[in-house]
Motif scaffolding. Structure first.
Motif, PDB file in Angstrom:
ATOM      1  N   ILE A 327       1.079  -1.153   0.070  1.00  0.00           N
ATOM      2  CA  ILE A 327       0.113   0.083  -0.009  1.00  0.00           C
ATOM      3  C   ILE A 327       0.753   1.410  -0.027  1.00  0.00           C
ATOM      4  O   ILE A 327       0.561   2.133  -0.974  1.00  0.00           O
ATOM      5  CB  ILE A 327      -0.936   0.048   1.165  1.00  0.00           C
ATOM      6  CG1 ILE A 327      -2.006  -1.103   0.994  1.00  0.00           C
ATOM      7  CG2 ILE A 327      -1.781   1.386   1.456  1.00  0.00           C
ATOM      8  CD1 ILE A 327      -3.034  -1.283   1.936  1.00  0.00           C
ATOM      9  N   PRO A 328       1.812   1.451   1.039  1.00  0.00           N
ATOM     10  CA  PRO A 328       2.513   2.666   0.829  1.00  0.00           C
ATOM     11  C   PRO A 328       3.360   2.869  -0.506  1.00  0.00           C
ATOM     12  O   PRO A 328       3.635   4.012  -0.923  1.00  0.00           O
ATOM     13  CB  PRO A 328       3.476   2.718   2.030  1.00  0.00           C
ATOM     14  CG  PRO A 328       3.190   1.246   2.704  1.00  0.00           C
ATOM     15  CD  PRO A 328       2.043   0.468   1.990  1.00  0.00           C
ATOM     16  N   SER A 329       3.687   1.820  -1.229  1.00  0.00           N
ATOM     17  CA  SER A 329       4.282   2.094  -2.345  1.00  0.00           C
ATOM     18  C   SER A 329       3.572   2.438  -3.501  1.00  0.00           C
ATOM     19  O   SER A 329       3.734   3.267  -4.169  1.00  0.00           O
ATOM     20  CB  SER A 329       4.873   0.576  -2.711  1.00  0.00           C
ATOM     21  OG  SER A 329       6.151   0.247  -1.811  1.00  0.00           O
ATOM     22  N   ALA A 330       2.306   2.024  -3.245  1.00  0.00           N
ATOM     23  CA  ALA A 330       1.181   2.212  -4.324  1.00  0.00           C
ATOM     24  C   ALA A 330       0.952   3.819  -4.212  1.00  0.00           C
ATOM     25  O   ALA A 330       0.748   4.607  -5.184  1.00  0.00           O
ATOM     26  CB  ALA A 330      -0.187   1.457  -4.183  1.00  0.00           C
ATOM     27  N   VAL A 331       0.957   4.176  -3.053  1.00  0.00           N
ATOM     28  CA  VAL A 331       0.534   5.509  -2.536  1.00  0.00           C
ATOM     29  C   VAL A 331       1.754   6.405  -3.314  1.00  0.00           C
ATOM     30  O   VAL A 331       1.315   7.667  -3.830  1.00  0.00           O
ATOM     31  CB  VAL A 331       0.701   5.800  -0.889  1.00  0.00           C
ATOM     32  CG1 VAL A 331       1.073   7.353  -0.813  1.00  0.00           C
ATOM     33  CG2 VAL A 331      -0.528   5.316  -0.210  1.00  0.00           C
ATOM     34  N   LYS A 332       2.991   5.984  -3.022  1.00  0.00           N
ATOM     35  CA  LYS A 332       3.945   6.824  -3.946  1.00  0.00           C
ATOM     36  C   LYS A 332       3.886   6.684  -5.259  1.00  0.00           C
ATOM     37  O   LYS A 332       3.853   7.775  -6.119  1.00  0.00           O
ATOM     38  CB  LYS A 332       5.365   6.243  -3.507  1.00  0.00           C
ATOM     39  CG  LYS A 332       5.703   6.371  -2.107  1.00  0.00           C
ATOM     40  CD  LYS A 332       7.197   6.029  -2.060  1.00  0.00           C
ATOM     41  CE  LYS A 332       7.578   6.536  -0.853  1.00  0.00           C
ATOM     42  NZ  LYS A 332       9.256   6.845  -0.781  1.00  0.00           N
TER      43      LYS A 332
END
Lengths: 540, 98, 228
Positions: A327-332
């Protein structure tokens, strides 16, 4: 906009002292960064040489180029060299070292002598491992699984392990240095939320280095002790548990992949902002996503062990957590894309690398989700699907970002610009060669070709030949920047302090910067990417 | 943390006495049969002693929040290693692959 | 950030110990203290990994571990625990003396800490020698009753790794103390520049904390069962 200065500053960090002692005993973080550049470049090509051997062998289905034992050594040493002596140190050691103090408005890192020691420790560790490579090699896989590595392997396990152990301290000390620097040495007005995202990424990376590497260190100690003294801790015939080794090993080595990718993401944030001339969309979310990746990255290591013999229940927990870490990678990725929307985009070489990163990292990351699903992972584990997955992230992601950052900041580091046409052509060659090398590996892996075997069924040959062909193109692509960047040191056009018209403290000082980075300590009153109104104030 | 606070020596002597007491209790309890509680008591006493050393000898009681966060973080991360690994070992008897 | 007002730090700006990349001695002190704490984090995880391995095998082989643990000398172990905790006290008193600029007391407490540390290592050497003579060192020369042979060997493997690493850290600690002693003697440490002593203290206390855990975990397993 771009500076019109055509003179090099009279005194800067490169001409502040000549001679080998002024380099080998330097405390200047910028010179240490260049020492790292020399080191990681050498080990990159050494690791690449092993890759050449792998792809040559796999061009034909039969094991005709080398024996299986020799092949084991090829992929092991490729992995060890690339992971520990290139991917982990490259962006933090070169770009992080060079730019973190400048980006926060400091004169140097908190502990300059420790920084130099980190480089020496890196080189000493690399020397031990290289010694292992040339005196018989290592055949355990970079993952050192027991009991093969402790009881059965006849290769140079102990020197190689010692080299990696020593190298671990380099990472720990660099991480420690970055953490203390970012906490304690920011210039007046440089609050946490005015920091460039490159700094946030390296802060998160440093947390991982400090928390994870020691566990690798103790694991290596246990493996070496077992091998030298015949302890039996990981020997199943004597009551030991090989899976315990895997738990300890992967507790570090999964977060290690975030050590490899978080700095790259930091570079991408800088490139996207600069070449879209726009504030990064959702700056705060991207900053916290870096921390989120660092923290969640510690909770997922069991996904490397789904078929190793751990309990199904544990596999389930690790699987769920592995989905979460995406999820945090996707946010980026979403935020970088949103930054590009309605940005004023220009397609210089660093930007080409940046969008290459976004596309290839996304593919690599999405295939990671397939692997987080236990049911699917069981079928593709230890096949070329895995190999393709991590190369899309490590090579399509990290190396692209490294090259993009190197090109973006080259004018600042060297004071000169490189040939833009050659650079663009090289980027295209690398992109094409990369995909030709690794996309077929997804297919051939899904079809069942196992990894770490030097032979394969003939029906996989076409895809393997494509992959090997791609590898040679990729190799040429990597050699080109070596040539034109080196050429530019002597013959490149002078860059001036801000050739890209970018926002950031590094662009307010001269190219190359003076030894103390700034003529006077900056006082920061603006946000990290305040385009376009800030740019006028940056003319040198 | 650069501290203006100087801990009085009486505090140090008190903590030392408590640490000695804890050591004595640990050794004494080891000779009693408390079943699984032996390990629990031993660890509890060790954790208490460690906490006293951290708070008073290492001055964390008088230190910044950042220092507290660093101390807490290190223990918490060790806890992650232990918890998620034990998550495997304690559930292996239920079901494993193969 | 350097939040200190120049008034407070003004007369420190030319302190000989101030490195040029720092704005003030207090910034330098804060940085080096934070640096030592971050380093101690790495040490927690380092020893923690070994303790992880220990705890798994202890839960698997409780009887063998108890029997093996009985082979360790509880008197020497307890003595060492007392010695080390006492050395932590003297180290804390050394820091206290430094903060009050009592140079003589500082040197005395540093010396006593070092003597206690050396005592610990001396006792450890005796213990290791005893283990060697009793063939309890894992490897080809290991001997133990057949029923517990393999699992006791695992216990002793972990015992030597844990206590060996601990002893190594103590030797390094003694080196650091020596270095501090010399600095105090040569006047490098003064009323404004106390942080090296404080930071050395942090390291020493940490080494003490490791032993506080190692002692019960290694020496006190199943003692209620009586000598085997």
């Amino acid at each position: 906009m771009s500076s019109s200065t055509t003179l090099l500053p009279p005194r800067h960090y490169l001409n502040n002292g000549y001679g080998i002692k002024s380099w080998l005993l330097t405390r200047d973080h910028k010179r240490i960064a260049l020492l790292y550049l020399a080191g990681v470049t050498f080990f990159f090509f050494l690791g690449g040489a092993f890759a050449v051997m792998i792809r040559l062998e796999l061009a034909t289905p039969a094991g005709d180029l080398m024996t299986d034992d020799t092949y084991n050594k090829m992929f092991t040493m490729h992995g060890v060299m690339m992971v520990f002596f290139f991917l982990i140190p490259a962006i933090p050691g070169v770009l992080g070292n060079f730019f973190i103090p400048i980006m926060i408005g400091a004169k140097d890192l908190a502990f300059p002598k420790l920084n130099l020691a980190s480089w020496y420790i890196f080189m000493i560790g690399a020397a031990f491992t290289t010694y292992a490579v040339v005196t018989g090699g290592l055949d355990t896989g970079w993952t050192f699984y027991t009991p093969f590595s402790t009881a059965s392997s006849t290769s140079a396990v102990v020197p190689a392990a010692l080299g990696i152990f020593i190298n671990g301290f380099s990472g720990i000390l660099t991480g420690l240095n970055f953490i203390v620097t970012i906490h304690r040495m920011r210039a007046p007005g440089m609050t946490w939320f005015r920091l460039p995202l490159f700094v946030w990424s390296h802060y998160a990376t440093s947390l991982i280095m400090v928390l994870g590497t020691p566990v690798l260190a103790i694991t290596i100690v246990l493996v070496a002790a077992e091998r030298i003294f015949s302890f039996g801790i990981f020997d199943p015939t004597r009551g030991g548990d090989p899976v315990l080794f895997q738990h300890l090993f992967w507790f570090y080595s999964h977060p290690a992949v975030y050590i490899m990718v978080l700095p790259a993401m930091g570079v991408i944030s800088e490139l996207i902002a600069a070449f879209c001339r726009k504030q990064v969309f959702g700056y705060t979310f991207v900053a916290f996503a870096s921390l989120g990746i660092a923290i969640l990255g510690f909770l997922v290591w069991g996904h490397h062990m789904f078929v190793a013999g751990q309990s199904v229940y544990a596999a389930l927990i690790f699987s769920i957590l592995s989905f979460l870490v995406a999820i945090p990678s996707a946010v980026k990725v979403f935020n970088w894309t949103a930054t590009m929307y309605k940005g004023s985009i220009s397609w210089e070489t660093p930007m080409l690398y940046a969008i290459g990163f976004i596309g290839l990292f996304t593919i690599g990351g999405l295939t990671g989700l397939f692997l987080a699903a236990v049911g699917l992972d069981i079928h593709v584990t230890d096949t070329y699907f895995i190999v393709a997955h991590f190369h899309y992230i490590m090579v399509g992601g990290t190396i692209m970002a490294y090259l993009g950052g190197l090109h973006y900041w080259w004018p600042k580091i060297a004071g000169r610009t490189y040939n833009e046409l050659l650079a663009k052509v090289s980027a295209a060659i690398i992109f094409f060669g990369f995909n030709l090398t690794f996309f077929p590996q997804f297919i051939v892996g899904y079809l069942g070709m196992p990894r770490r075997y030097h032979t394969y069924p003939p029906e996989f040959q076409v895809l393997n030949v494509l992959s090997s062909a791609g590898a040679s193109i990729l190799g040429i692509g990597y050699l080109l920047p070596m040539c034109y960047l080196a050429w530019s040191l002597r013959y490149g056009k002078l860059a001036g302090s801000n050739p890209w018209g970018a926002v950031g403290l590094e662009w307010t000082t001269t190219s190359p910067p003076p030894t103390d980075n700034f003529t006077e300590t900056p006082v920061v009153t603006w946000d990290a990417y305040e385009y376009p109104t800030r740019v006028e104030g940056h003319v040198a | 943390m650069s501290e203006q606070h100087i801990v009085p020596t009486s505090t140090y002597y008190t903590i030392f006495a408590l640490l000695m007491l804890g050591t004595a209790i640990t050794v004494a309890v080891a000779y009693l049969d408390l079943g699984p509680l032996n390990t629990v008591v031993a660890l509890a006493i060790a954790c208490t002693k460690a906490t006293l050393v951290v708070l008073f000898f290492m001055h964390v009681k008088y230190s910044s929040r950042l220092t507290w966060a660093v101390v807490f973080g290190s223990v918490f991360w060790l806890f992650i290693l232990l918890a998620l690994t034990y998550n495997d070992y304690l559930t292996r008897h239920i079901l494993t692959y193969g | 950030m350097s939040p200190e007002t120049s008034a407070a730090a003004g007369h420190h700006q030319h302190h000989p110990a101030l490195a040029h990349h720092f704005d003030s001695l207090s910034q330098q002190t804060e940085a080096s203290t934070l640096g030592m704490w971050v380093f101690l984090v790495t040490e927690v995880l380092f020893f923690g990994g070994a303790l992880m391995a220990y705890s798994i095998y202890r839960s698997w082989y409780p009887d063998a571990f108890a029997v093996a643990s009985h082979e360790l000398d509880i008197t020497l172990g307890t003595t060492n625990t007392v010695v080390l905790i006492l050395s932590s006290l003297t180290m804390a008193l050394a820091v206290h003396a430094a903060q009050l600029n009592e140079r003589g007391k500082l040197m005395m407490f540093l010396a006593v800490t070092m003597i206690l540390g050396a005592t610990f290592l001396g006792i450890k050497t005796v213990e290791y020698y005893t283990k060697f003579v009793e063939h309890h060192v894992p490897g080809p020369s290991f001997q133990f009753e057949p029923e517990y042979f393999n699992h006791a060997q695992i216990f002793f493997s972990i015992y030597f790794v844990l206590t060996g690493l601990h002893a190594l850290h103590m030797i390094i600690g003694l080196g650091i103390m020596t270095w501090m002693f010399i600095w105090v003697k040569n006047g490098v440490i003064d009323r404004d520049y106390v942080s090296p002593i404080e930071i050395s203290g942090l390291y020493w206390h940490f080494v003490d904390i490791v032993w506080i855990f190692l002692f019960p975990l290694l020496y006190l397993i199943g003692r209620h069962v009586g000598a085997h």
